[in-house]
Motif scaffolding. Sequence first.
Motif, short mmCIF file in Angstrom:
data_model
loop_
_atom_site.label_atom_id
_atom_site.label_comp_id
_atom_site.label_asym_id
_atom_site.label_seq_id
_atom_site.Cartn_x
_atom_site.Cartn_y
_atom_site.Cartn_z
N VAL A 69 0.82 -1.20 0.00
CA VAL A 69 0.00 0.00 0.00
C VAL A 69 0.87 1.26 0.00
CG1 VAL A 69 -1.74 1.28 1.33
CG2 VAL A 69 -1.94 -1.20 1.05
N ALA A 70 1.97 1.24 0.73
CA ALA A 70 2.88 2.39 0.74
C ALA A 70 3.44 2.65 -0.66
CB ALA A 70 4.01 2.16 1.73
N TRP A 83 6.47 8.35 17.62
CA TRP A 83 6.23 7.21 16.73
C TRP A 83 5.37 6.19 17.45
CZ3 TRP A 83 6.98 1.91 16.70
CH2 TRP A 83 6.90 1.26 15.44
N GLY A 84 4.37 5.65 16.76
CA GLY A 84 3.55 4.59 17.31
C GLY A 84 2.96 3.74 16.21
N TYR A 85 3.32 2.48 16.19
CA TYR A 85 2.80 1.55 15.18
C TYR A 85 1.29 1.54 15.28
CZ TYR A 85 2.94 -2.63 12.23
OH TYR A 85 2.79 -3.53 11.21
N SER A 86 0.58 1.57 14.13
CA SER A 86 -0.81 1.96 14.22
C SER A 86 -1.66 1.56 13.02
CB SER A 86 -0.89 3.48 14.38
OG SER A 86 -0.55 4.11 13.14
N VAL A 87 -2.95 1.92 13.13
CA VAL A 87 -3.92 1.75 12.05
C VAL A 87 -3.76 2.80 10.96
CG1 VAL A 87 -5.65 0.66 13.54
CG2 VAL A 87 -5.62 3.16 13.30
N ALA A 88 -2.67 3.54 10.97
CA ALA A 88 -2.47 4.64 10.03
C ALA A 88 -2.63 4.21 8.57
CB ALA A 88 -1.09 5.26 10.23
N MET A 89 -2.16 2.99 8.23
CA MET A 89 -2.23 2.56 6.84
C MET A 89 -3.66 2.27 6.40
SD MET A 89 0.84 2.88 5.79
CE MET A 89 0.79 2.05 4.20
N ASP A 90 -4.55 1.94 7.34
CA ASP A 90 -5.96 1.81 7.01
C ASP A 90 -6.54 3.17 6.63
OD1 ASP A 90 -5.80 -0.88 7.51
OD2 ASP A 90 -6.84 -0.80 9.44
N VAL A 91 -6.19 4.19 7.43
CA VAL A 91 -6.64 5.54 7.13
C VAL A 91 -6.08 5.99 5.79
CG1 VAL A 91 -6.71 7.92 7.95
CG2 VAL A 91 -6.78 6.03 9.61
N LEU A 92 -4.80 5.72 5.56
CA LEU A 92 -4.17 6.10 4.30
C LEU A 92 -4.86 5.44 3.11
CD1 LEU A 92 -1.90 7.46 2.69
CD2 LEU A 92 -0.48 5.44 3.16
N GLY A 93 -5.19 4.16 3.24
CA GLY A 93 -5.86 3.47 2.15
C GLY A 93 -7.16 4.12 1.77
N GLU A 94 -7.93 4.58 2.77
CA GLU A 94 -9.19 5.26 2.48
C GLU A 94 -8.94 6.61 1.82
OE1 GLU A 94 -13.43 5.96 2.49
OE2 GLU A 94 -12.09 4.22 2.36
N ALA A 95 -7.90 7.33 2.27
CA ALA A 95 -7.56 8.60 1.64
C ALA A 95 -7.19 8.40 0.18
CB ALA A 95 -6.42 9.27 2.40
N MET A 96 -6.44 7.36 -0.11
CA MET A 96 -6.06 7.05 -1.49
C MET A 96 -7.29 6.78 -2.35
SD MET A 96 -2.89 4.56 -0.43
CE MET A 96 -2.72 3.76 -2.03
N ALA A 97 -8.23 6.00 -1.79
CA ALA A 97 -9.43 5.67 -2.53
C ALA A 97 -10.26 6.92 -2.83
CB ALA A 97 -10.25 4.65 -1.74
N ARG A 98 -10.42 7.76 -1.84
CA ARG A 98 -11.23 8.96 -2.05
C ARG A 98 -10.55 9.95 -2.98
NH1 ARG A 98 -14.72 10.52 3.26
NH2 ARG A 98 -14.98 8.41 4.13
N ALA A 99 -9.23 10.02 -2.95
CA ALA A 99 -8.50 10.94 -3.81
C ALA A 99 -8.64 10.57 -5.28
CB ALA A 99 -7.03 10.98 -3.42
N THR A 100 -8.86 9.30 -5.56
CA THR A 100 -8.84 8.81 -6.95
C THR A 100 -10.20 8.36 -7.46
OG1 THR A 100 -8.31 6.57 -6.20
CG2 THR A 100 -6.45 8.04 -6.72
N GLY A 101 -11.15 8.12 -6.55
CA GLY A 101 -12.44 7.59 -6.96
C GLY A 101 -12.42 6.12 -7.28
N ALA A 102 -11.32 5.44 -6.96
CA ALA A 102 -11.20 3.99 -7.14
C ALA A 102 -11.17 3.32 -5.77
CB ALA A 102 -9.93 3.66 -7.91
#
Length: 387
Positions: free
Chosen positions: A77-78, A175-194
């Motif tokens: 995802v990164a 620094w804290g290992y986290s659900v950040a990548m879940d949030v990022l994935g949703e941001a990516m989806a909304r930014a692109t419409g995919a």
Amino acid sequence: MHATTAPAPLDHDFGRRVDQVVDRAIEPERIVGAVILVARRGEILYSRAAGFADRESKKPMTADAIFRLASVTKPVVATAALALVEAGAIGLDDPITKFIPEFRPKLADGSEPVITIRQLLTHTAGLTYGFREAADGPYHRAGVSDGLDQPGLSMTENLSRIASVPLSCAPGTGWGYSVAMDVLGEAMARATGATLPELIDRLVVQPLGMDDAAFVVRDRSRLVTPYADGPDKAIAMGEHHRVPFGDGAISFSPGRVFSLASFASGGTGMNGLAGDVLKLLEALRAGGGPAIRPETAAAMTTDAIAGLETTIPGWGWGLGFGVLRDPIAASTPQAAGTWRWGGVYGHSRFVDPKLDLTVVALTNTAIAGMVGAFPDALRDAIYGRQA
């Protein structure tokens, strides 16, 4: 009289040492099954499928076995996120509210800080994981999913639960290992419409030929049965299974992968082969092509949080991986600049760029395949480090 020399990384005997480590883990069933790949400059020097994909039916592990990848999802995802940065669809310093306007977690004092794409990638957004908390921690009270359980839970609902919990620190200050990548994935989806699965397939999976890497399992016959640490040997996971880890426990629902209503977790949601993971790591080691540019791949694998400490001695964090700062503090034979991470279903992987060395070890046993005696011994066998 000749002086004896210590074993060296990838010497002619390293395969035998790796076999011994694997056998010592498989025979007492601390690890049920594993696929191990070791490559140097793209050439596979060691490949082995060992143990069982399903112990109860005596189904042997095979090289084409599909694993629940857990956090091995994160660098995929990164990579896609950074491809979108290159394309101008998102920016590293864009606020998350640009894409998810309703996601506005606050600090304990009630103030609302800005969280950026960069902070999500580096786990410096002030978020956390439920498994890092005690059983009565705030993420547990809010019902936040780490992306491994609660089949059918929607992204909208999980984001609302995450945002209801105060941030653990001001973004960018810790620094804290986290659900950040879940949030990022949703941001990516909304930014692109995919959808996130569509983006991952188009930006990473297809360009790199990672044919079985996906959020769905197209061939269930090759999906390994998941196991968990037991008192004497690994035990089969139940429908809902908790595995103690650190001060908390990791909550697993292995059937989540079959629930199409479950949100696509950018932190833990993919499935794939050891060979798929190797293709990604090798592409990044060699400069990122054809997914991302060399300078972007370098940024992914370079410590991006100077001045901040992680919870793992000697390790920093890049835009997709843990990055080794101090081999002595980390007690590892790997060279400074090595990048690595694990996956809670039982996986470890790393790239030592000084040696052009890439190692992938996927198992079906949580947590023993990710941290502890097995991955440490595997690493040391490859480097010729004496126990």
